[in-house]
Scaffold this active site. Sequence first.
Site, PDB file in Angstrom:
ATOM      1  N   HIS A  15      -7.250  16.188  93.075  1.00 34.49           N
ATOM      2  CA  HIS A  15      -7.358  16.753  94.608  1.00 34.49           C
ATOM      3  C   HIS A  15      -5.578  17.696  94.758  1.00 34.49           C
ATOM      4  O   HIS A  15      -5.868  19.009  94.818  1.00 34.49           O
ATOM      5  CB  HIS A  15      -7.422  15.926  95.434  1.00 34.49           C
ATOM      6  CG  HIS A  15      -7.107  16.717  96.755  1.00 34.49           C
ATOM      7  ND1 HIS A  15      -8.115  16.902  97.845  1.00 34.49           N
ATOM      8  CD2 HIS A  15      -5.928  17.468  97.571  1.00 34.49           C
ATOM      9  CE1 HIS A  15      -7.308  17.743  98.784  1.00 34.49           C
ATOM     10  NE2 HIS A  15      -6.436  18.070  99.028  1.00 34.49           N
ATOM     11  N   GLU A  16      -4.547  16.755  94.104  1.00 31.78           N
ATOM     12  CA  GLU A  16      -3.215  17.619  94.479  1.00 31.78           C
ATOM     13  C   GLU A  16      -3.941  18.999  92.893  1.00 31.78           C
ATOM     14  O   GLU A  16      -3.161  19.586  92.832  1.00 31.78           O
ATOM     15  CB  GLU A  16      -2.196  16.649  93.816  1.00 31.78           C
ATOM     16  CG  GLU A  16      -2.295  15.460  95.248  1.00 31.78           C
ATOM     17  CD  GLU A  16      -1.981  16.157  96.499  1.00 31.78           C
ATOM     18  OE1 GLU A  16      -2.123  17.882  96.765  1.00 31.78           O
ATOM     19  OE2 GLU A  16      -3.174  15.502  97.914  1.00 31.78           O
TER      20      GLU A  16
ATOM     21  N   HIS B 252      -4.687  22.137  93.814  1.00 35.15           N
ATOM     22  CA  HIS B 252      -3.963  22.897  94.496  1.00 35.15           C
ATOM     23  C   HIS B 252      -2.901  23.571  93.590  1.00 35.15           C
ATOM     24  O   HIS B 252      -2.999  24.336  93.219  1.00 35.15           O
ATOM     25  CB  HIS B 252      -2.940  21.366  95.476  1.00 35.15           C
ATOM     26  CG  HIS B 252      -3.545  21.383  96.717  1.00 35.15           C
ATOM     27  ND1 HIS B 252      -3.988  21.978  97.439  1.00 35.15           N
ATOM     28  CD2 HIS B 252      -3.630  20.548  97.636  1.00 35.15           C
ATOM     29  CE1 HIS B 252      -4.978  22.019  98.927  1.00 35.15           C
ATOM     30  NE2 HIS B 252      -4.266  20.888  98.372  1.00 35.15           N
TER      31      HIS B 252
ATOM     32  N   GLU C  78      -7.498  24.611 100.038  1.00 41.95           N
ATOM     33  CA  GLU C  78      -7.834  23.037 100.130  1.00 41.95           C
ATOM     34  C   GLU C  78      -9.427  23.279  99.494  1.00 41.95           C
ATOM     35  O   GLU C  78      -9.896  21.976  98.782  1.00 41.95           O
ATOM     36  CB  GLU C  78      -8.079  22.792 101.417  1.00 41.95           C
ATOM     37  CG  GLU C  78      -8.968  21.477 101.633  1.00 41.95           C
ATOM     38  CD  GLU C  78      -8.070  20.209 101.191  1.00 41.95           C
ATOM     39  OE1 GLU C  78      -6.908  20.938 101.251  1.00 41.95           O
ATOM     40  OE2 GLU C  78      -8.157  19.514 101.532  1.00 41.95           O
TER      41      GLU C  78
END
Lengths: 509, 509
Positions: free
Chosen positions: B271-272, B275, B301
Amino acid sequence: MATEADADDAETPDTYEQFRAHVEQLTYVGDAAGVLQWDQEVMMPDEGTPARSKQSAALSTLSHDLLTDDDVAEWLDELEGSDLDPEREAVVREIRRQHDRAAKVPSDLVQRISEATSNALPVWKEAKAEDDFEIYADTLEELVQLKREYAEAIDPDRDPYAVLFEEYEPYLGLDTAEAALEDLRDTLVPLIDDIKDSDVTLADPFAGGSYDEASQEDLVRSALDYLGYDWDRGRLDTAPHPFSTGTQFDARVTTRFDPEDPLGALSSTIHEFGHATYTLGLPDEHYGTPLGESRDLSVHESQSRLWENHVGRSRPFWEGFAPTVEDHLATSATPREYYEAANTVHPDNCIRVEADELTYHMHIVLRFEIERDLIHGDLDVSEVPQVWNDKMEEYLGVRPETDAEGCLQDIHWSHGSFGYFPTYSLGSVLAAQLFAAAEDDIGDLDGQLRDGEFDDLHEWLTDNVHSHGARYETDDLIEEATGEPFTADYFLEYAESKYRDLYDCYSNN
Amino acid sequence: MATEADADDAETPDTYEQFRAHVEQLTYVGDAAGVLQWDQEVMMPDEGTPARSKQSAALSTLSHDLLTDDDVAEWLDELEGSDLDPEREAVVREIRRQHDRAAKVPSDLVQRISEATSNALPVWKEAKAEDDFEIYADTLEELVQLKREYAEAIDPDRDPYAVLFEEYEPYLGLDTAEAALEDLRDTLVPLIDDIKDSDVTLADPFAGGSYDEASQEDLVRSALDYLGYDWDRGRLDTAPHPFSTGTQFDARVTTRFDPEDPLGALSSTIHEFGHATYTLGLPDEHYGTPLGESRDLSVHESQSRLWENHVGRSRPFWEGFAPTVEDHLATSATPREYYEAANTVHPDNCIRVEADELTYHMHIVLRFEIERDLIHGDLDVSEVPQVWNDKMEEYLGVRPETDAEGCLQDIHWSHGSFGYFPTYSLGSVLAAQLFAAAEDDIGDLDGQLRDGEFDDLHEWLTDNVHSHGARYETDDLIEEATGEPFTADYFLEYAESKYRDLYDCYSNN
């Protein structure tokens, strides 16, 4: 009943409060820049530089704008004309000095110096790599000219080198510094000469060994524990050029490891611990103004040198600490042998950052004499390599074989830092003076060092140095702490006694 | 020959250059603040907070001053009246919006909100620890009032919740967001219901195991290698609340480890990574202006969710990645079993941050409905616990046993963030839409994911999303990238198809 006079009195605190809030912002922005710098040296990935340079430059511009703000000039004028308590007076004094220096230098000159130093770095690196001073000569000439111009902008009527020196050490005075450096030269050159003639070979329990980074890191962490580093307000990391940075709430240490030289990592870590300990001893309640900031470079260096040399290179320290070294490095020797290894003199070393406690100062004296003469125009840039090598021969009896090992070895001039080098030696001199005063006050300090008890020394340093922040001018701080003015006597006595004993060369004098 | 008109024309670039230099300073100071924040979460020793708070507040004040500067207002007026190319027009548009929002809010209100949120944090923590909403009720009421006031300062004529929502997602429009959230609720509630009724139990090859931190760290580092993280422009560390931060030159990822839940660390890291990948894809040459900055929270997001869910929770990914997991964790299972473990639905979970891909959105819809009604004054603060629990029961069929597991679980409102929650779900919705468009353009994307080939996907995302920075408004960016307006259709189709297949519950509809 309020009179007009009362109303005037009441105005002062308001002005002071506004002034203080502004000064605090200035401090906070400067400390934020310090965090960015730490991150850049310790954490930042390789390709982060372009963005980081912009971020740091932006904070630097904002700091400069805050410091030179017209409001600051008005507040200073008003506050200097009013009746302030000594603490506020000290804050006004410190900011006045910083403001005036910053405001007097035209921004185009600041810009030219910034560009020249940016451009100088790759040129210096190339010259050093190619071992060719010619590549660097014009750049050095330009930097000397610009720094002369800089000093003239600040005060055209004074010795420009003195003005530059005050950037790093504003209150000791160049005359005092010069006298101390001359004392060092006059005493240490014959001492080093005698050591070279000595038949004594000091022990080296680390010779031929190789020590992995994990063991060395465990060792230096144990050393920080042993000396009383507050891990809740600090951390240890590695950096190519070890340094310490931070505030009284968060003062960090860095170190580096060489597989063959665990003593190098240990002494470098203790050195940075000394710096951090000063920072951690500053008063919390004054964070944001000079009352909560350290005095300048000589005093800061006195704290690192005191812990590195007067503690970490002392016989009693090794009597207590030797088992810890043996735990981590699996060496085996007597405390005396570790003590000898930590104090071996290498007069044939040409590199300042690798120098021992004693010969180090000749590297400094040499640089001081050369940079002073450059700024005064008494020495031409083209003469630097020759003069450097001649002085190395005169002071240490060794002649660098290349300029890379001679006048091209340091980064400082490429940063535009002229007047910085002396503070290294002044720090050592002051360390000895402070340590002697602490010994006097504490009593059996040797016994405490032997027992690994450092509380009294920490307390003495905090009470007499750290807790004052920049409240006193440097010379006053020294007199308050030691009862006498700044003097090289203690350092010279310490050096003579320690090294003539180690090298059994009392008789040679 | 220069005419007056020429002279006027020639003035525009000068104004723009001044304006741009100012905007760049603003960006650099903001990014410096980001470094301080990263350090605080990841590196700072425990007791560093008091100083760090001051430093961060100082940078925040300077940013606010730079943004609301009178010069900015004048430059914007002048530039809006001149003929600009589309890139400059975009920069002016973005800064106009930021400037107006910042300038319209009186500084005393900014100050009151800042104090109220500072004070709210310990109150919220206590209420959560004591499981007593009463402790927090007045604080929440005050925050709601202040944020209403804040919205009114920005635009007294519009729905205050819409104004607050635009702080995080300025261009999609609250109506669009609301419609999407309603679509999610209407489709996912029955889907989750069917899953609860399903007899299928998904595999869990990690069940009962304990996985040490070093192995998990090796695994997530391997995952970052596998997905193509550029270590020269980033780093991985641990943080209590994982996040990503940085610039196109240095975008860092954090993660955390739970011995019993290696999939948690893996999906959080991916997820990170999503980003950070967005940040790293922003154009270097525009660093400093909105052209070099990411679009807002929904788009950001979308990038994290795309990598976390559409890649990291996909069947083809697990077909390629399973051996890497087995190398590090010594598990043994089929790719299908890992895929099942990564996609298990837990409708009985009450905690948003522990929710699976599907039920997560019901947590968001619930918060959105409650915060919208609070800001509108349609819901009283005292009713929040009851309404929260009722909605949990309605949407997920589970009723929190305590307020700590219910309406006290999130920090967002204590930060004063109302209007933030929806962007989480909008990001998932957009991720599905973008991924479908990328699949269309790339062709056999599944095959590539199976083979661990991510270059085409990276390139598609960079070309269609990252490289544009904030040049396009969000809705235009989506239309440029996917050929159609923002829509929840792709997400709903993806969710229905994936989860009805996994839980074998097609027939229940």
